[in-house]
Design an enzyme around this catalytic site. Structure first.
Site, mmCIF file in Angstrom:
data_model
loop_
_atom_site.group_PDB
_atom_site.id
_atom_site.type_symbol
_atom_site.label_atom_id
_atom_site.label_comp_id
_atom_site.label_asym_id
_atom_site.label_seq_id
_atom_site.Cartn_x
_atom_site.Cartn_y
_atom_site.Cartn_z
ATOM 1 N N ALA A 41 0.932 -1.301 0.258
ATOM 2 C CA ALA A 41 0.136 -0.085 -0.081
ATOM 3 C C ALA A 41 0.908 1.155 0.009
ATOM 4 C CB ALA A 41 -1.113 -0.008 1.303
ATOM 5 N N LEU A 42 1.766 1.297 -0.948
ATOM 6 C CA LEU A 42 2.776 2.075 -0.913
ATOM 7 C C LEU A 42 2.278 3.479 -1.169
ATOM 8 C CD1 LEU A 42 5.629 0.102 -2.819
ATOM 9 C CD2 LEU A 42 5.153 0.337 -0.387
ATOM 10 N N HIS A 46 6.922 5.944 1.496
ATOM 11 C CA HIS A 46 7.719 4.461 1.027
ATOM 12 C C HIS A 46 8.784 4.946 0.006
ATOM 13 C CE1 HIS A 46 3.920 2.508 2.818
ATOM 14 N NE2 HIS A 46 4.669 2.056 3.592
ATOM 15 N N GLY A 157 11.543 4.240 8.040
ATOM 16 C CA GLY A 157 10.938 5.542 8.086
ATOM 17 C C GLY A 157 10.872 6.226 9.578
ATOM 18 N N LYS A 159 8.786 7.928 10.749
ATOM 19 C CA LYS A 159 7.319 7.990 11.325
ATOM 20 C C LYS A 159 7.085 7.174 12.238
ATOM 21 C CE LYS A 159 2.718 7.602 10.016
ATOM 22 N NZ LYS A 159 2.682 5.993 10.350
ATOM 23 N N ASP A 160 7.751 5.960 12.183
ATOM 24 C CA ASP A 160 7.397 4.670 13.094
ATOM 25 C C ASP A 160 8.626 4.780 14.227
ATOM 26 O OD1 ASP A 160 5.033 3.356 12.031
ATOM 27 O OD2 ASP A 160 6.147 3.149 10.327
ATOM 28 N N VAL A 186 7.667 11.968 5.704
ATOM 29 C CA VAL A 186 7.143 12.664 4.699
ATOM 30 C C VAL A 186 5.768 13.098 5.003
ATOM 31 C CG1 VAL A 186 6.651 12.501 2.125
ATOM 32 C CG2 VAL A 186 8.493 11.254 3.027
HETATM 33 O O1 PAF Z 1 6.631 -0.544 9.090
HETATM 34 C C1 PAF Z 1 6.229 -1.687 8.529
HETATM 35 O O2 PAF Z 1 5.688 -1.452 7.489
HETATM 36 C C2 PAF Z 1 6.358 -2.787 9.163
HETATM 37 O O3 PAF Z 1 6.542 -2.864 10.641
HETATM 38 C C3 PAF Z 1 7.401 -3.737 8.635
HETATM 39 C C4 PAF Z 1 8.907 -3.062 8.992
HETATM 40 C C5 PAF Z 1 7.557 -3.894 7.009
HETATM 41 C C6 PAF Z 1 7.567 -5.135 9.251
HETATM 42 O O4 PAF Z 1 6.442 -5.964 9.003
#
Ligand code: PAF
Length: 290
Positions: A41-42, A46, A157, A159-160, A186
């Site tokens: 779901a980019l 991303h 990223g 964000k997390d 972003v």
């Molecule tokens: O941040 C994410 O999209 C997910 O936590 C990851 C790092 C792809 C692991 O499933």
């Protein structure tokens, strides 16, 4: 490889390893491999990770896997958007070389693996408190992806932020080889941090969700006056939005990811999470508490 070349999609572990071996990427003096783990779901956030990956290495592998281990009961695993075709087309515009898109059966052939990487105490705070087991599931799949791809660099990223902290800790604590590269958040022009879950927001909810980034910006602008002033500034924006149900708003020490003391001086990070309708949103910002 060239931008606008459609990346090759590979869905088996053996297939990916063979492909990387064919590039010389898993043996001796070899091309530099960069892994960007995603759940698909980019969006433009991303793509920024992949652009950075492109600058850092010779072979850019993007994994797309909606990892069941990191979703709890009642979370959005079933409805999480799966848009492989569009994702691959988007990745072609930023120069990804390989897309690793395994099924659950490929990643967990015997069902959810019984071996887990545990995130430790920080994994039970903030997002971990709201989503028990989430970070163990996340670290477990990131470990698997690193073992499958064998990258020199992994790109995440900002964000997390809690995810970044925990992946950094895991790489150091368990002596993983790759280094981590962290890419800034972003944002939409409105300030809303890009997220795959933003597509679930109705127009009114999207407008309300801007209170999160506005609150963080207000906090950063008064951070010189201390922790309480920063929290108060952020609350003023967030609490004013009836559609935004705050889960947590906290200032953490970037070294420990634990809440800072009221008199903390120096760098810090403010984290926020809220439900807007049924959509869980997170955001964060650096604070300079001096
Ligand atoms: O941040 C994410 O999209 C997910 O936590 C990851 C790092 C792809 C692991 O499933």
């Amino acid at each position: 490889m060239n931008v606008l070349t459609t990346p090759e999609v590979i869905d088996t572990i053996a297939g990916l390893r063979a492909r990387l071996a064919g590039t010389g990427a898993r043996a001796g003096e070899r091309p530099r491999v960069v892994l960007v783990p995603t759940m698909g779901a980019l969006h433009a956030g991303h793509l920024a990770l992949v652009r950075r990956a492109r600058e850092l290495g010779d072979i850019v592998v993007v994994s797309i896997f909606v990892n069941p281990l990191q979703f709890g009961a009642g979370e959005d695993l079933a409805s999480y958007p799966r848009t492989l075709e569009a994702d691959v087309a988007a990745l072609a515009t930023v120069g990804a070389d390989l897309v690793f898109a395994p099924t659950g059966q490929v990643m967990y052939p015997h069902g959810p693996s019984s071996t887990r990487v545990t995130a430790g105490p920080v994994g039970t705070l903030y997002e971990g408190a709201a989503r028990p087991g989430h970070f163990d599931g996340m670290l477990t799949v990131v470990s698997k992806l690193i073992n499958i791809v064998g990258p020199d660099v992994v790109v995440f990223g900002q964000k997390d932020a809690q995810q970044v902290f925990l992946v950094e800790a895991m790489l150091a604590d368990l002596d993983f080889r790759p280094v981590i590269e962290v890419v800034p958040i972003v944002r939409e022009e409105s300030g809303l941090a890009l997220s795959s879950r933003n597509r679930n927001l109705a127009e009114e909810q999207r407008a309300a969700a801007r209170a999160l980034s506005a609150g963080l910006a207000a906090a950063a602008s008064v951070a010189g006056r201390g922790v309480a002033a920063a929290l108060q500034a952020a609350h003023a924006f967030i609490d004013a939005q009836p559609l935004v149900k705050l889960d947590y708003l906290v200032v953490v020490d970037p070294q420990t990811f634990l809440p800072v003391a009221a008199d903390h001086l120096g760098p810090a990070r403010m984290l926020v999470a809220a439900l807007v309708g049924s959509t869980r949103l997170i955001d964060n910002a650096a604070l300079d508490l001096n």
